[in-house]
Structures are given as structure tokens and as C-alpha cells.
Design a protein around this motif. Structure first.
Motif, PDB file in Angstrom:
ATOM      1  N   ALA A 155      -3.268  10.706  -3.640  1.00 11.18           N
ATOM      2  CA  ALA A 155      -2.731   9.400  -4.008  1.00 11.18           C
ATOM      3  C   ALA A 155      -3.463   8.284  -3.256  1.00 11.18           C
ATOM      4  O   ALA A 155      -3.813   7.253  -3.846  1.00 11.18           O
ATOM      5  N   ASN A 156      -3.704   8.476  -1.979  1.00 13.49           N
ATOM      6  CA  ASN A 156      -4.445   7.479  -1.199  1.00 13.49           C
ATOM      7  C   ASN A 156      -5.880   7.358  -1.677  1.00 13.49           C
ATOM      8  O   ASN A 156      -6.449   6.259  -1.707  1.00 13.49           O
ATOM      9  N   ASN A 193       0.824  -1.214   0.000  1.00 12.44           N
ATOM     10  CA  ASN A 193       0.000   0.000   0.000  1.00 12.44           C
ATOM     11  C   ASN A 193       0.855   1.260   0.000  1.00 12.44           C
ATOM     12  O   ASN A 193       0.569   2.227  -0.717  1.00 12.44           O
ATOM     13  N   THR A 200       1.004   4.005  -3.092  1.00 15.58           N
ATOM     14  CA  THR A 200       0.775   5.428  -2.844  1.00 15.58           C
ATOM     15  C   THR A 200       1.954   6.257  -3.326  1.00 15.58           C
ATOM     16  O   THR A 200       1.780   7.287  -3.997  1.00 15.58           O
ATOM     17  N   ARG A 235      -5.780   5.338  -4.891  1.00  9.26           N
ATOM     18  CA  ARG A 235      -5.439   3.936  -4.627  1.00  9.26           C
ATOM     19  C   ARG A 235      -6.634   3.162  -4.079  1.00  9.26           C
ATOM     20  O   ARG A 235      -6.985   2.096  -4.594  1.00  9.26           O
TER      21      ARG A 235
END
Length: 259
Positions: free
Chosen positions: A58-59, A40, A44, A62
Motif C-alpha cells: 500500500a505504501n 498519508n 495507505t 501510494r
């Protein structure tokens, strides 16, 4: 007065008949322990570096793409100019994979004892899948690995829980959907594929028991066994018990978790 519900009868499994479709992460090993956090973080950071966005965006991308498409990669390839093979390689490269892999004791013995054919089907890349299976000592027990690179069709990347992808993969492997048993930690995958007529087993033993909601620990929802799940188990030991007794039975003491 308490009224007990009649138990739903479960189909018997003929010896040598089933084709076991095993997910990899959080099914055959405890990916949430060390591997998922690194993946993860890597995803990211890759999105930050490639798309030039901040951490929050970015999170958001994702997690949003995973929820929408089944895998972050699919959203990135559909909406952004990235190299999918480079993405897979970068985010699945580990400094010390052997120290990160954890699994049930006697895993190889448990898997080997199951009658019938055994196939891995995972949204992870092929190199990573084989590396983990080697560390687990069970690679030789599976006739093939269907990784995310093999799920492409017509130049389009696909992933679980895409139904057309699974049908095509099963045709290529000469597997009847009626013979297939999917062992998986992700409930949405089980839900989608139950409609195809395959049998579904939800394994919960490696799932995190809590989520973070607004900074506060909260129990994961989804207790019990949803209607689209034929068996709910905590450990692969339950599969061995089921085959020894001619059928599979859910583990009634499974931890309440959500995939």
C-alpha cells in the motif's frame, strides 16, 4: 580571489498586473506539521482496505503513484477499480481540522497586500481546500479554487504538474500565462510549468528539513535555486517586499529544502 557572479535580472511586476497561482498545502499553511501525516496514513489504509494488499504494498503504491502522476488518486483511478470521490472524502476527513492548521503570522494581511488577482490551484479536493482556507481566514481573498475535481477532462482525472490541465484552467479563468506567477512548494510542478512561460516561486519555509533513508536521518538534497525557479523564498513576507519594490527578489537566507 573570489569572483562574484552577476545577478540575474528579474522581470518587473506592474501594479495590478500579476495573477497569483497559489498552491495550498505547505505553501499557505504548514501541512507537514499534522495534516500530511494523517492524509498519508488515511491513503495507505484506504488502499489496504480497498485493494486487499499489505502495508508495504500500500505504501509502495501510494508513493509510487504520487511520484509518477503527481497525485496518488490518478494512479488508483488508472490502474484499480476505486471510487475517486469516496477516496478523496475518506482521506481528507479530519477529527479536528482547526487544531491541525498552522500558518505564518499575519497571513491574511500578507496575501491581501499582493497586487493583482489570486487563485488557488491544488491537487487536494475542493471541500478540503475551502475548509483550510476558512480556517486560515483567507478564503475571501481568492477569486476561485481550482481543486483536483476541476482538473478532470474527457472523463480522465488530472493533477499538477499536467501542462494541458493548467493551460485549460488558465483559459477558463481568462488568465494569460505570461501574467501568471506560481507560488508552490513542489519543485517538479515548478519545473514543468516554467516551460509554459509562467513565473515560478519556490517557497520552502514549511518543508521538512530531513528525510528518512534506510532508517537514518539524511539532509534533503537540492539546495540553492534551480534554473527553472525565478525566486526562492522562505516566507510569504518576501512576496510583500518584492511588490513594494517593484519586483520580486528571492530570499537568500532560505532554508535548504526539497519539495
Amino acid at each position: 580571489m573570489r569572483i562574484s557572479r552577476p545577478r540575474r535580472r528579474r522581470p518587473r511586476i506592474e501594479s495590478g498586473k500579476p495573477v497569483w497561482l497559489f498552491d495550498l498545502d505547505n505553501t499557505l499553511h504548514h501541512a507537514s506539521h499534522a495534516i500530511f501525516p494523517v492524509i498519508n496514513q488515511g491513503m495507505t489504509q484506504y488502499i489496504i482496505d480497498t485493494l486487499q494488499v499489505d502495508l508495504d504494498e500500500a505504501n509502495r503504491l501510494r508513493t509510487g503513484y504520487t511520484k509518477r502522476y503527481g497525485a496518488t488518486l490518478l494512479g488508483l483511478t488508472r490502474h484499480h477499480p476505486i471510487d475517486p470521490h469516496d477516496f478523496l472524502k475518506v482521506v481528507h476527513t479530519f477529527h479536528d481540522l482547526p487544531s491541525m492548521v498552522r500558518s505564518e503570522r499575519g497571513l491574511a494581511r500578507l496575501v491581501a497586500a499582493l497586487p493583482g488577482r489570486k487563485i488557488i490551484i491544488t491537487n487536494a479536493p475542493e471541500a478540503y481546500a475551502h475548509a483550510v482556507l476558512q480556517e486560515l481566514g483567507i478564503e475571501r481573498l481568492f477569486e476561485r479554487v481550482i481543486a483536483i475535481e476541476h482538473m478532470q477532462h474527457g472523463g480522465v482525472w488530472r493533477a499538477k504538474p499536467d501542462a494541458s490541465m493548467l493551460r485549460r484552467a488558465m483559459r477558463d479563468a481568462h488568465v494569460s500565462l505570461a501574467d501568471a506567477i506560481l507560488v508552490e512548494d513542489t519543485r517538479s510542478h515548478l519545473k514543468n510549468y516554467r516551460h509554459l512561460g509562467i513565473r515560478t516561486i519556490w517557497i520552502t519555509g514549511h518543508l521538512p528539513k530531513q528525510s528518512r533513508r534506510d532508517g537514518v536521518a539524511a539532509p534533503l538534497p537540492g539546495t540553492g535555486r534551480p534554473h527553472y525557479i525565478d525566486w526562492r523564498i522562505r516566507s510569504l513576507k518576501s512576496l510583500r517586499w518584492g511588490t513594494r519594490h517593484g519586483r520580486l527578489r528571492g530570499d537568500t537566507h532560505a532554508t535548504d529544502s526539497q519539495a
